[in-house]
Design a protein around this motif. Structure first.
Motif, short mmCIF file in Angstrom:
data_model
loop_
_atom_site.label_atom_id
_atom_site.label_comp_id
_atom_site.label_asym_id
_atom_site.label_seq_id
_atom_site.Cartn_x
_atom_site.Cartn_y
_atom_site.Cartn_z
N ASP A 453 0.84 -1.22 0.00
CA ASP A 453 0.00 0.00 0.00
C ASP A 453 0.86 1.26 0.00
O ASP A 453 0.67 2.17 -0.81
CB ASP A 453 -0.91 -0.01 1.24
CG ASP A 453 -1.47 1.36 1.56
OD1 ASP A 453 -2.43 1.77 0.89
OD2 ASP A 453 -0.94 2.04 2.46
N ARG A 457 1.22 4.23 -2.82
CA ARG A 457 0.91 5.64 -2.53
C ARG A 457 2.10 6.54 -2.79
O ARG A 457 1.95 7.72 -3.05
CB ARG A 457 0.42 5.81 -1.09
CG ARG A 457 -1.09 5.75 -0.94
CD ARG A 457 -1.64 4.40 -1.19
NE ARG A 457 -3.05 4.39 -1.58
CZ ARG A 457 -3.66 3.32 -2.04
NH1 ARG A 457 -3.02 2.19 -2.20
NH2 ARG A 457 -4.92 3.36 -2.39
N HIS A 489 -5.19 0.00 6.16
CA HIS A 489 -4.53 0.04 4.84
C HIS A 489 -4.46 -1.37 4.23
O HIS A 489 -4.68 -1.55 3.04
CB HIS A 489 -3.14 0.67 4.98
CG HIS A 489 -3.22 2.08 5.47
ND1 HIS A 489 -3.26 3.15 4.62
CD2 HIS A 489 -3.35 2.58 6.72
CE1 HIS A 489 -3.39 4.26 5.33
NE2 HIS A 489 -3.45 3.94 6.62
N ASN A 492 -7.95 -2.20 2.91
CA ASN A 492 -8.28 -1.59 1.62
C ASN A 492 -7.53 -2.26 0.48
O ASN A 492 -8.08 -2.49 -0.60
CB ASN A 492 -7.95 -0.09 1.66
CG ASN A 492 -8.37 0.59 0.38
OD1 ASN A 492 -9.53 0.63 0.04
ND2 ASN A 492 -7.39 1.07 -0.37
N THR A 493 -6.26 -2.59 0.72
CA THR A 493 -5.47 -3.19 -0.35
C THR A 493 -6.03 -4.56 -0.73
O THR A 493 -6.21 -4.86 -1.92
CB THR A 493 -3.99 -3.33 0.08
OG1 THR A 493 -3.58 -2.06 0.58
CG2 THR A 493 -3.11 -3.71 -1.07
N CYS A 539 -9.24 6.65 7.83
CA CYS A 539 -9.71 7.03 6.47
C CYS A 539 -9.93 5.81 5.59
O CYS A 539 -10.91 5.72 4.86
CB CYS A 539 -8.69 7.94 5.79
SG CYS A 539 -8.26 9.39 6.75
N TYR A 540 -8.98 4.85 5.66
CA TYR A 540 -9.04 3.70 4.74
C TYR A 540 -10.09 2.67 5.16
O TYR A 540 -10.36 1.74 4.42
CB TYR A 540 -7.66 3.04 4.62
CG TYR A 540 -6.76 3.76 3.62
CD1 TYR A 540 -6.34 5.07 3.85
CD2 TYR A 540 -6.34 3.15 2.45
CE1 TYR A 540 -5.54 5.74 2.95
CE2 TYR A 540 -5.53 3.80 1.53
CZ TYR A 540 -5.14 5.10 1.79
OH TYR A 540 -4.35 5.76 0.89
N TYR A 544 -12.96 5.15 2.70
CA TYR A 544 -12.64 4.28 1.56
C TYR A 544 -13.57 3.07 1.47
O TYR A 544 -13.82 2.56 0.39
CB TYR A 544 -11.20 3.77 1.67
CG TYR A 544 -10.15 4.71 1.12
CD1 TYR A 544 -9.96 5.99 1.64
CD2 TYR A 544 -9.31 4.33 0.08
CE1 TYR A 544 -8.99 6.84 1.15
CE2 TYR A 544 -8.33 5.17 -0.42
CZ TYR A 544 -8.17 6.43 0.12
OH TYR A 544 -7.21 7.27 -0.37
N GLY A 579 -1.39 8.64 6.68
CA GLY A 579 -1.61 7.91 5.43
C GLY A 579 -0.88 8.49 4.23
O GLY A 579 -0.25 9.55 4.30
#
Ligand code: SF4
Ligand code: SF4
Length: 644
Positions: A453, A457, A489, A492-493, A539-540, A544, A579
């Motif tokens: 991740d 980014r 993270h 999300n990945t 956030c993720y 997300y 992040g």
């Protein structure tokens, strides 16, 4: 559709528009004016239509000069039409911004009705057929809306956002002309002697506004509806400049396209259209946590630079210079800008592309360079020499007998769980809870590598894809498709980015699993824990992936907990500052952002902050401690209720 087909379609539509508008103009000339007025208006009208068509045609050429290769982002007709209705017709996102949004909506709805009626004289409908009170209300709508927006621009945006005089002036012209059209209506009605002259001037202003559309901020009248139709359905998706699962590295290096765009034409067609859809309203800048941290970073400024580079007359822009001067590394990829944007643009997507540009040029700041080296050499973003890995002891070995029953789930511990002391504490806590619930779980131990991740980014797509392919192959060995993660993270990945490479796993965040275990009584009796708690949405996990409720539901099942909400939570949650690889920048990369979030915790009156991501925990621990509070991962809080 390829470039030639799109250009053919666009030009055909423009010809149709030119013919339709010319017929309307001719009919208006017939019933509005006589003698020389009629001739003068017709000539001026033809010139404005020509200016409009030429301007849009040149823009069309630019938009279709972009790329469509490896575009894995999908758009479906139903979603596109729904966006068109909600974003354009209903102005839903615009209205969210209270007063300015309402004034914009008043101007838009009134203007849309007036313009539609203006186009209809051939079927016998003209402005004169609208009842006078309604007609006056419509003209009042465009007058008040445009005057408010012009005034706000001059009195608020110009000084506060430090816009240049020329930029401000350029943006004020169109609303002032629109206001003149609206106010002109009331003069035409009152004036008896000069009514033809006033009417002529009013229509001249209206036609001038029309001609200005391709050359001013009014361009968004065309670009925003187009953008809502072509925008990817899924938010926060990333483009695929190449695919290592299909091409070899040699094939990729032989391609003429670079990893990140260095020239305008190397952006996707969608991106080029999106730059011209930006209205420079500044909402993304207002809510950006990285804006105002002293770096001069602003997503609106980046969109502005790309918009300028997109102009038909612009020289071939050096996107490397834009990426560096606008400090794209400052972005935490929190995604708040995309939620705030009234026209659903993707400033973050542009930032990702520019990061790939600097990565392609091999330009990384030193903190990012060493982070990438760690990932590449040791497979961990954390410095493993500082905290040697502590491996968990699962009840099921990683590679069990081929005929033995596979594990119920694989716990993907993540870089933090392997090498960061706080992450190790969380991983051990989760392992204890899994054992207590009697789950047959396993973990890859020393075989596990970073998901990639952070590398992605930072713009290093190649490293990300290598890690993705390697991890997917590793996970297939376990014959278990259910994956537990304790990092937002990683979640999300696995959930959103590995499927593009064949990694289809059922991913569960530890908060979801713990909630299930509590609800099924598999963790036993819970103690009463009288605590005032607030939850920081990572956030993720939240923005997300929409996972706002599991932790809240979990807290609500524990007796004694008083759950409080911070001023900014759920979709509006404020980023901790870690992040998007910002955590790995030199200096104190996200300290001011974390301090701001800590203040919100204290304002909410909470004694304890819980979170669901080791990055957030790392960032928030110190500032919260300085305010006399505590931070725990949700698993630690559950464990404290289970153990007592
Ligand atoms: S993703 Fe977050 S940090 Fe990055 S530009 Fe958008 S709001 Fe700012
Ligand atoms: S990206 Fe969206 S929010 Fe930001 S300035 Fe442009 S239109 Fe406004």
């Amino acid at each position: 559709m390829d470039q030639i087909q799109l250009r053919g379609l666009g030009l055909s539509l423009l010809v149709l528009v030119a013919v339709g508008f010319s017929i309307s103009l001719y009919l208006h000339c017939g019933y509005l004016f006589n003698g020389p007025w009629r001739i003068a208006f017709f000539i001026y009208g033809v010139l404005t239509i020509a200016a409009f068509i030429i301007g849009i045609g040149r823009r069309l050429w630019i938009w279709t000069s972009g790329q469509t290769r490896n575009d894995i982002q999908t758009t479906t007709v139903a979603e596109a039409l729904s966006r068109l209705f909600m974003i354009v017709a209903a102005q839903r996102r615009v209205i969210r911004n209270s007063w300015p949004g309402l004034f914009h909506a008043a101007m838009f709805w009134s203007g849309a009705i007036l313009f539609t009626v203006y186009l209809l004289p051939s079927v016998g409908v003209t402005l004169a057929t609208i009842p006078y009170p309604l007609l006056s209300a419509l003209f009042l709508g465009i007058s008040i809306g445009s005057l408010f927006l012009a005034g706000r621009l001059v009195l608020f945006s110009w000084p506060n956002r430090k816009l240049s005089f020329a930029h401000t002036l350029g943006r004020v012209v169109a609303p002032v002309l629109i206001a003149a059209v609206g106010i002109g209506h009331f003069f035409v009605m009152r004036s008896t002697v000069l009514s033809t002259g006033v009417l002529f001037l009013q229509y001249m202003c209206a036609m001038t506004v029309f001609a200005l559309i391709p050359y001013s901020r009014l361009l968004h009248i065309i670009t925003v509806p187009l953008w809502t139709l072509v925008r990817p359905d899924k938010r926060f998706t990333m483009s695929l400049p190449f695919d290592l699962s299909r091409e070899t590295e040699i094939e990729i290096s032989n391609n003429d396209l670079p990893l990140g765009p260095r020239r305008r034409e190397e952006f996707s067609m969608r991106a080029l259209l999106a730059f011209d859809a930006c209205t420079q309203c500044g909402r993304c800048e207002e809510i950006c946590p990285a804006h105002g941290t002293g770096d001069g970073f602003s997503p609106a400024k980046i969109m502005r630079q790309l918009q300028l580079a997109n102009a038909p007359s612009a020289p071939s822009a050096n996107l490397v210079a834009i990426a560096e001067s606008e400090q794209v590394d400052c972005c935490t990829t929190c995604g708040r800008c995309e939620i705030a944007c009234p026209v659903a643009l993707e400033p973050l997507s542009a930032i990702h592309e520019l990061r790939r540009t600097t990565a392609f040029e091999g330009r990384f700041e030193s903190g990012h360079e060493s982070a990438l080296r760690r990932i590449s050499e040791f497979g961990s973003i954390w410095d493993k020499t500082k905290s040697p890995a502590i491996y968990l002891q699962p009840p099921v070995p990683w590679l069990m007998e081929a005929d033995g029953p596979p594990a119920e789930l694989v716990y993907w511990v993540g870089c933090a769980g392997r090498h960061d002391p706080a992450g190790q504490r969380i991983a051990a806590t989760i392992a204890g809870l899994l054992n207590r619930a009697g789950i047959r779980w396993t973990t890859a131990g020393a075989e596990e590598l970073c998901t990639g991740d952070t590398a992605r980014r930072m713009g290093d797509e190649g490293l990300f894809q290598k890690l993705a392919l390697r991890n997917i192959a590793l996970l297939r060995q376990a014959r278990c498709k259910k994956l537990l993660v304790s990092c937002a993270h990683c979640f999300n990945t696995f959930a959103n980015e590995y499927p593009a490479f064949g990694g289809d796993f059922e991913v569960v965040h530890h908060s979801e699993l713990l909630l299930q275990l509590l609800q099924n009584g598999r963790l036993g009796h819970l103690a009463v824990l009288p605590t005032k708690i607030t939850f920081h949405d990572p956030c993720y996990l939240g923005r997300y992936n929409g996972k706002y409720e599991p932790v809240r539901n979990l807290l609500d099942t524990i007796e004694g907990v008083e759950r409080l909400e911070m001023h900014e939570s759920r979709e509006q949650s404020r980023c901790c500052g870690a992040g998007g690889a910002r955590l790995w920048r030199d200096g104190e990369p996200g300290a001011r952002m974390a301090a701001k979030r800590a203040t919100q915790v204290s304002e909410a009156g909470a004694d304890l902050l819980v979170t669901g991501c080791p990055f957030c925990l790392t960032m928030l621990e110190d500032p919260i401690a300085r305010m006399g509070g505590r931070v725990q991962d949700i698993s630690e809080f559950v464990a404290s209720a289970v153990r007592t």
